[in-house]
Design an enzyme around this catalytic site. Structure first.
Site, PDB file in Angstrom:
ATOM      1  N   HIS A   1      35.724  51.938  39.906  1.00 56.96           N
ATOM      2  CA  HIS A   1      36.854  50.816  39.364  1.00 56.96           C
ATOM      3  C   HIS A   1      36.442  50.371  38.030  1.00 56.96           C
ATOM      4  O   HIS A   1      37.170  49.781  37.469  1.00 56.96           O
ATOM      5  CB  HIS A   1      37.023  49.547  40.434  1.00 56.96           C
ATOM      6  CG  HIS A   1      37.660  50.234  41.525  1.00 56.96           C
ATOM      7  ND1 HIS A   1      38.658  50.634  41.968  1.00 56.96           N
ATOM      8  CD2 HIS A   1      36.849  50.341  42.830  1.00 56.96           C
ATOM      9  CE1 HIS A   1      38.933  50.711  43.157  1.00 56.96           C
ATOM     10  NE2 HIS A   1      38.087  50.635  43.601  1.00 56.96           N
TER      11      HIS A   1
ATOM     12  N   HIS B   1      34.355  46.192  46.902  1.00 56.96           N
ATOM     13  CA  HIS B   1      35.561  46.835  47.328  1.00 56.96           C
ATOM     14  C   HIS B   1      36.683  46.153  46.327  1.00 56.96           C
ATOM     15  O   HIS B   1      36.642  44.802  46.272  1.00 56.96           O
ATOM     16  CB  HIS B   1      35.985  46.388  48.757  1.00 56.96           C
ATOM     17  CG  HIS B   1      37.293  46.796  48.991  1.00 56.96           C
ATOM     18  ND1 HIS B   1      37.979  48.311  49.311  1.00 56.96           N
ATOM     19  CD2 HIS B   1      38.464  46.116  49.442  1.00 56.96           C
ATOM     20  CE1 HIS B   1      39.043  48.224  49.471  1.00 56.96           C
ATOM     21  NE2 HIS B   1      39.399  46.938  49.694  1.00 56.96           N
TER      22      HIS B   1
END
EC number: 4.6.1.18
Length: 149
Positions: A37, A144
Site C-alpha cells: 500500500h 491492514h
C-alpha cells in the site's frame, strides 16, 4: 555415551530449526502493508497506466489478479500516525481500525473485468480521501488497509 549425546543434541537442533525456520522467511504484517500500500514517491502523477506498472514490484499479482488495491502517497510516518486517531469498527467487525482525521492522496487500482492472470489489467483512479486502517503490535503500526471514505 558421547555419540548418543551428540545424536540427542542433533535431534533437538533439527526439531528447533523445524519450528523456527518457517517464520524466518515470512513477511510481517507491517512489512506486507508497506509493500502492498505505500508509494511515498507518489509516482502515479496522473498516469493511466500507474496500476499496471505497480502490479509486479508490489506483488499485486502473485498467483492471481488482486481485485482491488489502494496505494497511499504520503510519508510513512503520517500513515503510522493514523493509528492514534479516531477508532472505528473494521469491516470484519474487529475494533482495531482507525480513520484518518484528514484526507490523503491515494490511488485505487481496480481489476478490469476482462482481465485474467497473468495478464492482469487495472484501472487507475487518483483521489483525496480519508482512509481506514487496522493497526496492531508494539509499536502500534498499520497492518491492514480496510477502506477509503
Amino acid at each position: 555415551m558421547g555419540l548418543e549425546n551428540s545424536l540427542i543434541l542433533f535431534s533437538l537442533l533439527v526439531l528447533v530449526l523445524g519450528w523456527v525456520q518457517p517464520s524466518l522467511g515470512k513477511e510481517s504484517s507491517p512489512d506486507k502493508f508497506k509493500r502492498q500500500h505505500m508509494d511515498t514517491e507518489g509516482s502515479s502523477k496522473s498516469s493511466p497506466t500507474y496500476c499496471n506498472q505497480m502490479r509486479s514490484p508490489q506483488e499485486m499479482t502473485k498467483g492471481s489478479c488482486k481485485p482491488v488495491n489502494t496505494f497511499l502517497h504520503e510519508p510513512l510516518e503520517d500513515v503510522q500516525a493514523i493509528c492514534s486517531q479516531d477508532k472505528v469498527t473494521c469491516k470484519d467487525g474487529k475494533s482495531n481500525c482507525h480513520k484518518s482525521s484528514s484526507t490523503l492522496h491515494i490511488t485505487d487500482c481496480c481489476l478490469k473485468g476482462s482481465s485474467n492472470y497473468p495478464k492482469c489489467n487495472y484501472t487507475t483512479t487518483e483521489s483525496q480521501k480519508h482512509i481506514i486502517i487496522a493497526c496492531d503490535g508494539n509499536p502500534y503500526v498499520p497492518v491492514h488497509f480496510d477502506a477509503s471514505v
